[in-house]
Design a protein around this motif. Structure first.
Motif, PDB file in Angstrom:
ATOM      1  N   SER A  53       5.362   7.933   9.151  1.00  0.00           N
ATOM      2  CA  SER A  53       5.518   6.902   8.130  1.00  0.00           C
ATOM      3  C   SER A  53       4.748   7.291   6.871  1.00  0.00           C
ATOM      4  N   GLU A 100       4.376   4.901   4.528  1.00  0.00           N
ATOM      5  CA  GLU A 100       4.189   3.542   4.013  1.00  0.00           C
ATOM      6  C   GLU A 100       2.918   3.378   3.186  1.00  0.00           C
ATOM      7  N   ARG A 117       6.631   6.498  -0.758  1.00  0.00           N
ATOM      8  CA  ARG A 117       6.857   5.158  -0.202  1.00  0.00           C
ATOM      9  C   ARG A 117       8.329   4.772  -0.252  1.00  0.00           C
ATOM     10  N   THR A 118       9.006   5.132  -1.334  1.00  0.00           N
ATOM     11  CA  THR A 118      10.428   4.821  -1.462  1.00  0.00           C
ATOM     12  C   THR A 118      11.235   5.579  -0.421  1.00  0.00           C
ATOM     13  N   ASP A 153      10.192   6.564   2.414  1.00  0.00           N
ATOM     14  CA  ASP A 153       9.908   5.945   3.703  1.00  0.00           C
ATOM     15  C   ASP A 153      10.856   4.773   3.937  1.00  0.00           C
ATOM     16  N   LEU A 154      11.218   4.088   2.877  1.00  0.00           N
ATOM     17  CA  LEU A 154      12.069   2.905   2.951  1.00  0.00           C
ATOM     18  C   LEU A 154      13.552   3.250   3.017  1.00  0.00           C
ATOM     19  N   ILE A 155      14.017   4.150   2.157  1.00  0.00           N
ATOM     20  CA  ILE A 155      15.458   4.419   2.031  1.00  0.00           C
ATOM     21  C   ILE A 155      15.790   5.901   2.039  1.00  0.00           C
ATOM     22  N   SER A 201      21.182   5.386   4.882  1.00  0.00           N
ATOM     23  CA  SER A 201      20.744   4.211   4.124  1.00  0.00           C
ATOM     24  C   SER A 201      21.221   4.279   2.676  1.00  0.00           C
ATOM     25  N   ARG A 204      13.790  -4.776   5.345  1.00  0.00           N
ATOM     26  CA  ARG A 204      13.049  -4.290   4.172  1.00  0.00           C
ATOM     27  C   ARG A 204      13.489  -4.984   2.883  1.00  0.00           C
TER      28      ARG A 204
END
Length: 149
Positions: A5, A7, A15-16, A18-20, A25, A63
């Protein structure tokens, strides 16, 4: 192997991602920006396995990139709708599309291009500009800790 991660990373890019950061996605977000909202339509468009699609959609909802809403046609189905946070990713999708159009196709090879829906004309290439309006080249951009501002 379990994915690490990012995060808590201080870098907004990390961080972005990690999200998408996985391609499914981003492709789901691309399709949602094009108006796709139902599970079966995402499945058909992406040719993705149901379990993979279900996992990605669930994560995007958790998210706050997508939200579940009653079907717009009044049926018992649910639809996946982009949130404000999700719609804000349009610039990222356009940038990836423009970069890919420029560098990932052979001369004369058919591809797609994003256009102004109202006028049908290609979207102007995204550019980086300084606060005073100057066009910035890669060497003109640096990263600093936000605390310095």
């Amino acid at each position: 192997m379990k994915r690490k991660s990012l995060e808590g990373n201080i870098c907004p890019v990390a961080r972005t991602l990690d999200l998408i950061g996985d391609w499914w996605s981003l492709l789901i977000i691309r399709d949602a920006l094009e108006g796709i909202s139902r599970f079966s339509d995402f499945e058909k468009s992406l040719e993705i396995a149901k379990n993979m699609l279900s996992t990605r959609l669930k994560g995007l909802v958790e998210r706050d990139i997508l939200r579940l809403a009653p079907a717009s046609d009044g049926s018992a189905y649910k639809e996946y709708v982009l949130t404000e946070k999700g719609r804000a990713l349009q610039t990222v999708i356009v940038a990836l599309s423009q970069w890919g159009g420029e560098f990932m196709f052979e001369p004369g090879e058919a591809g797609s291009v994003m256009v102004d829906a109202q006028k049908g004309q290609p979207i102007r290439k995204l550019e980086l500009r300084s606060a005073d309006g100057r066009l910035l080249a890669p060497d003109d951009v640096a990263t600093k800790r936000a605390i310095e501002y």
